[in-house]
Structure formats: structure tokens, C-alpha cells
Design an enzyme around this catalytic site. Structure first.
Site, short mmCIF file in Angstrom:
data_model
loop_
_atom_site.label_atom_id
_atom_site.label_comp_id
_atom_site.label_asym_id
_atom_site.label_seq_id
_atom_site.Cartn_x
_atom_site.Cartn_y
_atom_site.Cartn_z
N ASN A 55 -16.28 19.08 -62.06
CA ASN A 55 -15.46 18.76 -60.89
C ASN A 55 -16.36 18.24 -59.75
O ASN A 55 -17.55 18.52 -59.73
CB ASN A 55 -14.71 20.01 -60.42
CG ASN A 55 -13.50 20.28 -61.27
OD1 ASN A 55 -12.80 19.37 -61.68
ND2 ASN A 55 -13.25 21.56 -61.55
N HIS A 62 -5.33 18.25 -61.24
CA HIS A 62 -4.99 19.46 -60.47
C HIS A 62 -3.71 19.30 -59.67
O HIS A 62 -3.28 20.25 -59.00
CB HIS A 62 -6.14 19.88 -59.54
CG HIS A 62 -7.27 20.52 -60.25
ND1 HIS A 62 -8.27 21.20 -59.59
CD2 HIS A 62 -7.60 20.57 -61.56
CE1 HIS A 62 -9.16 21.65 -60.46
NE2 HIS A 62 -8.77 21.28 -61.67
N CYS A 76 -9.75 18.48 -68.30
CA CYS A 76 -9.44 19.69 -67.52
C CYS A 76 -8.53 20.54 -68.38
O CYS A 76 -7.95 20.07 -69.35
CB CYS A 76 -8.74 19.26 -66.23
SG CYS A 76 -8.29 20.61 -65.12
N HIS A 77 -8.40 21.82 -68.05
CA HIS A 77 -7.47 22.66 -68.82
C HIS A 77 -6.28 23.13 -67.99
O HIS A 77 -5.58 24.06 -68.38
CB HIS A 77 -8.20 23.87 -69.43
CG HIS A 77 -9.06 24.63 -68.46
ND1 HIS A 77 -10.40 24.83 -68.67
CD2 HIS A 77 -8.78 25.22 -67.29
CE1 HIS A 77 -10.91 25.51 -67.68
NE2 HIS A 77 -9.94 25.77 -66.82
#
Length: 458
Positions: A147, A199, A169-170
Site C-alpha cells: 500500500n 479500499h 488486495c484482500h
């Protein structure tokens, strides 16, 4: 023989998970793992863990280590990046200096001034990785986990368009599992489609057996409005034993729901559920952190990432002790995309992920050339983003407030224009909810000074 290189492999807590995932595929049983890190102690520990996992699974994979990016990249087929430039010391400065000016942050790795300076510290290393790929491994795939995802993904794909890149990303996987848990539905039966930015992507479709689940989510929102302490009864008895539960519900499922108030508030205001946690999303907008009453109402953990860093440092010490005593570590496979992507590229066995890629008309009401997170199909042809069309306009407008900051930060480096860093902070929703212009500029100056050794361009 397939070579898989992990850059920043000394991030032991995360890299051990990726290694466990990868060796679970038979196709990688005889691969070469090249582990790179500048910290010799951490590198030694992850080397031992990798060898342990290979032995546990009866593989013939070979483990190599190195301390330079160029050595890691040479001959690699897949490169996974997980570096954190500046470590805990820099992270602490990203919180403490803004706090002097009255700026409260929760995670500070994606947006706001903390995310901006993390990006500026990391871009020189992304240059080093991409230049090494161009020179030594032009056909390799670069899978980035570091990030701020959107800023770094935008930077790499703009500056190095020939590098085969995807940002991973998870948050989509984690949020989908949370929603299944909140709604008491088996996760494997959940149908969803997610798009937006990293996000801050949106569950545009959320169904179970063809039936829209949004009415049930709005019912949960109504119950929370009526009783701030409301928690669905089935969450009190939930005792998941999988890796995902242990990593994402540190305390309990009930407590996690009870503190997930920012996302439910955004659901009520915008009509859609957003990926990534409430503590993250609290700092991507101007609504929740600007006074203590709001912080208390929405149960927002200020300085949360500092706490998590200390937990991770403690977890590293536990791992170090376990390895040094010759004891075994056991890690379940996870939901991370990296292993699935590599498997699909190698075998042509198709999979679907959500990846961070350039917006080449994929989301038509977000800026062309920004970074978007959209569904992608993966096979031997690589990562292929899916056209999504228009987002509901309120969601696109909300995303654009963050995209402004991301694009200005990247432009500061690409154009060698330091003033764009100040412009990015001026446009940041959180900063302009708490600080005046003089405070913003003084704060940025202080951060440039403390991070100057890691910011060669400026």
C-alpha cells in the site's frame, strides 16, 4: 522450472502465508522460491519457514535468498512485492507529526497525508523493481501487495506500461465473507459483483440464490439505528476456525460487527456497501473523525495501525522464537489472489479476481487513466480486466474525491513537481475537514524533513 521471487520477504507474517498458498498447488512443487530482503535476520527466518513448508508438503521446491532486487528479479516468472519502506519508524512519524497539527488518522497507509508519504517513500523502490524487470525479466508478472495500492498501481502502470502488473488486495474477499457471516449465509453461495477503487469499491450486486440481499442489509442498518449496540444473535455463537476468521476477527464476530458502523452509515447514505473496513473508510472521507463525539458514536479506533504494527512485531517475535527452537509452524491456505493468478497463468485453468488496473474505459464515469479495482479474468493470457460501465453516480462522485489525491501524488513524482504534494493534501477529504491551509503546508514540510533520506527525488 518456475521462479517465484518475493521482494520484501522479511515481512514474515504475510510472506509465510503466500508461500504456504503457493506450495499447495502441485504445479509449483518443484519451483524456485527466491526470497529477497535487506534485513538478514528476517531473511534467515523466512528462509527456514519456507524450507519447513516445503518439507511438510513433500515438495522438491528450492529456496534461494538474496539481498538485492536485481538478483531476485533475474530469471523470475512471477515477482511478488510486499515491501514497507521505512518500517515502523516511518509509520510512527506519519501518525505523530500530523497529530501535532490536530489530524487524526486510523490506518494512514492508503489516503490522507500518511498514505501520500508512504507512496512517496515506496515509488523509488517500485522504480528499481520495474527497471530490473525491464532489463532481466521482461515477461515476468509483477503482483503488488504494498500500500497505498491505488497510488502505486497508478504510478507503475503509467511509468512502466510494458510491465505485466496487477495490484492485489484482500478487501473484496474479506468483506464478502463478512457479509455472508453478517447475513448468516454460506459464503460459497454468495453472488456478488464489485467495482470502484481500492479500499473503496462497491458491492454493486449482492445476491443469494438469485435473490437480492440488499433489503436484508438495510434491515440490519435500521436495527443499528434503533439500537447502537445491536448485534445479530447468531454472531455471538460463531466460532470460526479457519485462517480467515482468525486474521479478520481478532476479538469476536460479534465485536467486529458492533464496530463496523462507518460502513453501515455509508450504506444508509449512499445505498451500497463498501469494501475495506470501517476503520479504513473513516479516514477516506470528511465525515467521521473531525470531532470526538463522532469518533465515539462510530467507535472509530484512532491510531489503530500503530497498535496493529506492535501486534505484528510481537507476532514476528513469536515466530522467530518458534523457528529458533526448531518447532514446526503450520499455516492453512488463504484467500489471497497471488497463488491463484500464478496457477491460472501456468495451467490455463481460469479464475476470477478483483485487481487494481488502469482505467482504460472500464468504469466510464471515473477519470480515464486513474486506477480502478474491477473484476478480472485470469488464464494463460494473463490478467484481463472486465468492462463495468457506469457506477451509480453518487458512488463515482465519492470515489473521485480520493482519485484526485491519488493522481496528484503520482503527478508530483512523474512531473518532478513538489507542489503537487501540497495540492494532494489540500484535496484530501480528511485533511480539509480538520486543518487550515497553513497547517497543511507546515505539516507537509515537517514530513518532508523527517523522511528526507527516503525521498531522493525531493
Amino acid at each position: 522450472m518456475i521462479k517465484i521471487s518475493l521482494i520484501g520477504a522479511g515481512s514474515v507474517v504475510f510472506s509465510k502465508q503466500l508461500i504456504a498458498d503457493i506450495v499447495s498447488f502441485p504445479e509449483f512443487s518443484d519451483c524456485i522460491f527466491c526470497l529477497e530482503d535487506i534485513d538478514p535476520e528476517r531473511l534467515s527466518i523466512i528462509e527456514k519457514i519456507a524450507e519447513m513448508f516445503v518439507t511438510q508438503r513433500g515438495c522438491s521446491a528450492r529456496i534461494e535468498t538474496c539481498t538485492t532486487i536485481s538478483d531476485a528479479v533475474k530469471g523470475a516468472d512471477f515477482i511478488i512485492n510486499m515491501v514497507q519502506i521505512g518500517g515502523f519508524k516511518s509509520t510512527l512519524a506519519d501518525f505523530e507529526i500530523p497529530a501535532k497539527y490536530g489530524l487524526k488518522q486510523t490506518i494512514a497507509d492508503t489516503m490522507s497525508v500518511g498514505g501520500i508519504f508512504r507512496a512517496l517513500r515506496t515509488m523509488p523502490v517500485m522504480d528499481e523493481i520495474c527497471q530490473a524487470i525491464e532489463r532481466y525479466a521482461p515477461d515476468a508478472y509483477l503482483l503488488n501487495y504494498t500500500n497505498p495500492m491505488a497510488m502505486l498501481s497508478l504510478y507503475v502502470q503509467t511509468r512502466y506500461p510494458d510491465v505485466r502488473y496487477v495490484g492485489l488486495c484482500h478487501s473484496v474477499q474479506t468483506t464478502s465473507k463478512q457479509l455472508a457471516l453478517y447475513l448468516n449465509i454460506p459464503h460459497q453461495e454468495l453472488q456478488y459483483q464489485v467495482a470502484g477503487i481500492n479500499h473503496q469499491a462497491w458491492f454493486l450486486v449482492l445476491k443469494h440464490q438469485g435473490k437480492d440481499l440488499y433489503p436484508r442489509l438495510f434491515d440490519l442498518k435500521k436495527r443499528i439505528d434503533e439500537n447502537p449496540d445491536y448485534v445479530p444473535e447468531h454472531l455471538y455463537g460463531y466460532t470460526g476456525k479457519d485462517t480467515w476468521f482468525r486474521e479478520n476477527f481478532k476479538n469476536s464476530a460479534a465485536e467486529t460487527f458492533s464496530t463496523d458502523k462507518v460502513r453501515f452509515e455509508l450504506l444508509g447514505r449512499l445505498g451500497y456497501y463498501v469494501t475495506e473496513s470501517s476503520e479504513h473508510n473513516a479516514e477516506y472521507c470528511p465525515y467521521f473523525l473531525k470531532d470526538q463525539r463522532l469518533i465515539d458514536t462510530f467507535r472509530i479506533p484512532v491510531n489503530e495501525y500503530i497498535r496493529r504494527c506492535r501486534i505484528n512485531l510481537g507476532e514476528f517475535e513469536n515466530i522467530r522464537k518458534t523457528v529458533s527452537e526448531g518447532k514446526e509452524l503450520y499455516v492453512d491456505t488463504s484467500q489471497e489472489y497471488a497463488g491463484y493468478i500464478m496457477h491460472s497463468v501456468v495451467t490455463d485453468c481460469k479464475c476470477s479476481i478483483n485487481g487494481n488496473v488502469l482505467n482504460t474505459g472500464l468504469i466510464t464515469n471515473l477519470p480515464e487513466g486513474c486506477c480502478v479495482e474491477v473484476p478480472c479474468l485470469v488464464d494463460r493470457n494473463g490478467v484481463q480486466p472486465v468492462y463495468m460501465g457506469k457506477l451509480p453516480e453518487q458512488l463515482a462522485a465519492y470515489n473521485r474525491t480520493n482519485i484526485n489525491v491519488q493522481m496528484l501524488t503520482v503527478a508530483a513524482v512523474l512531473e518532478h513537481r513538489k507542489e503537487h504534494v501540497y495540492h494532494a493534501v489540500m484535496m484530501d477529504p480528511l485533511c480539509n475537514s480538520m486543518l487550515n491551509l497553513d497547517q497543511m503546508y507546515d505539516m507537509v514540510d515537517d514530513l518532508f524533513e523527517i523522511h528526507k533520506d527516503l525521498l531522493p527525488l525531493f
